[in-house]
Design a protein around this motif. Sequence first.
Motif, PDB file in Angstrom:
ATOM      1  N   ASN A 123     -10.296  43.679  19.659  1.00 38.37           N
ATOM      2  CA  ASN A 123      -8.995  43.970  20.045  1.00 38.37           C
ATOM      3  C   ASN A 123      -8.492  43.662  21.465  1.00 38.37           C
ATOM      4  N   THR A 124      -9.552  42.753  22.456  1.00 33.80           N
ATOM      5  CA  THR A 124      -9.038  42.037  23.064  1.00 33.80           C
ATOM      6  C   THR A 124      -9.486  40.456  22.458  1.00 33.80           C
ATOM      7  N   ASN A 126      -7.399  39.673  20.137  1.00 24.95           N
ATOM      8  CA  ASN A 126      -6.513  39.963  18.722  1.00 24.95           C
ATOM      9  C   ASN A 126      -6.420  39.932  18.339  1.00 24.95           C
ATOM     10  N   HIS A 128      -7.609  42.437  16.404  1.00 27.73           N
ATOM     11  CA  HIS A 128      -6.474  43.241  15.566  1.00 27.73           C
ATOM     12  C   HIS A 128      -6.403  44.010  17.154  1.00 27.73           C
ATOM     13  N   ASP A 129      -4.690  45.341  17.258  1.00 24.46           N
ATOM     14  CA  ASP A 129      -4.415  45.721  18.188  1.00 24.46           C
ATOM     15  C   ASP A 129      -4.698  47.276  18.171  1.00 24.46           C
ATOM     16  N   LYS A 131      -5.398  50.972  18.212  1.00 26.63           N
ATOM     17  CA  LYS A 131      -5.773  52.028  19.132  1.00 26.63           C
ATOM     18  C   LYS A 131      -7.176  52.230  18.838  1.00 26.63           C
ATOM     19  N   ARG A 164      -7.116  49.362  26.465  1.00 26.43           N
ATOM     20  CA  ARG A 164      -7.404  49.476  25.056  1.00 26.43           C
ATOM     21  C   ARG A 164      -8.404  50.251  25.124  1.00 26.43           C
TER      22      ARG A 164
END
Length: 175
Positions: A123-124, A126, A128-129, A131, A164
């Motif tokens: 996630n950090t 990028n 993926h994003d 939740k 995050r």
Amino acid sequence: MSFSALAVFCGSKPGNDPLYTQQAQQLGRLLAQHNITMVYGGGGKGLMGAVADAVMEGKGKVIGVIPEILLEWEAQHKGITELIVVPDMHVRKRKMYELCDAAVILPGGNGTLDELFEMLTWNTLNIHDKKIFVLNTNGYYQHLVEHMHMMYKQGFLYEQPELRITVVNTPEEIF
């Protein structure tokens, strides 16, 4: 918030607090009620089995992703909608990320933490994003959340952990 598929990362053991299993079952019932597909590691015991059983009892859909090496050891669930067998743990995690549009972390051990931190790292970066929810049943993850804040304060994280992850105390808070 609406999702079509939620990855569930949790222990293949039930833990010592009965509330862990109760909230796992509660999450499963909610997934079935909201018509959200559960994506998980494919096991039939511990919290993994408890969530999957509850989804199936509620007539929901469950996709398990299990590596070949764990087929026997993890006692794969034989009563789920679909079981995908993959070559190894790395492929398992990637496949689970591909199949979900959000994730929830329930109490668990090393594997659960590995999955949480890999998702956070991706996630950090990028990659993926998606939740990420952390179900802090009876304060199970409180020390970890505090440690993440210390990591930020000490200059090892680029942003506050809350950007995050979303920490919740009950499964209902996810919905």
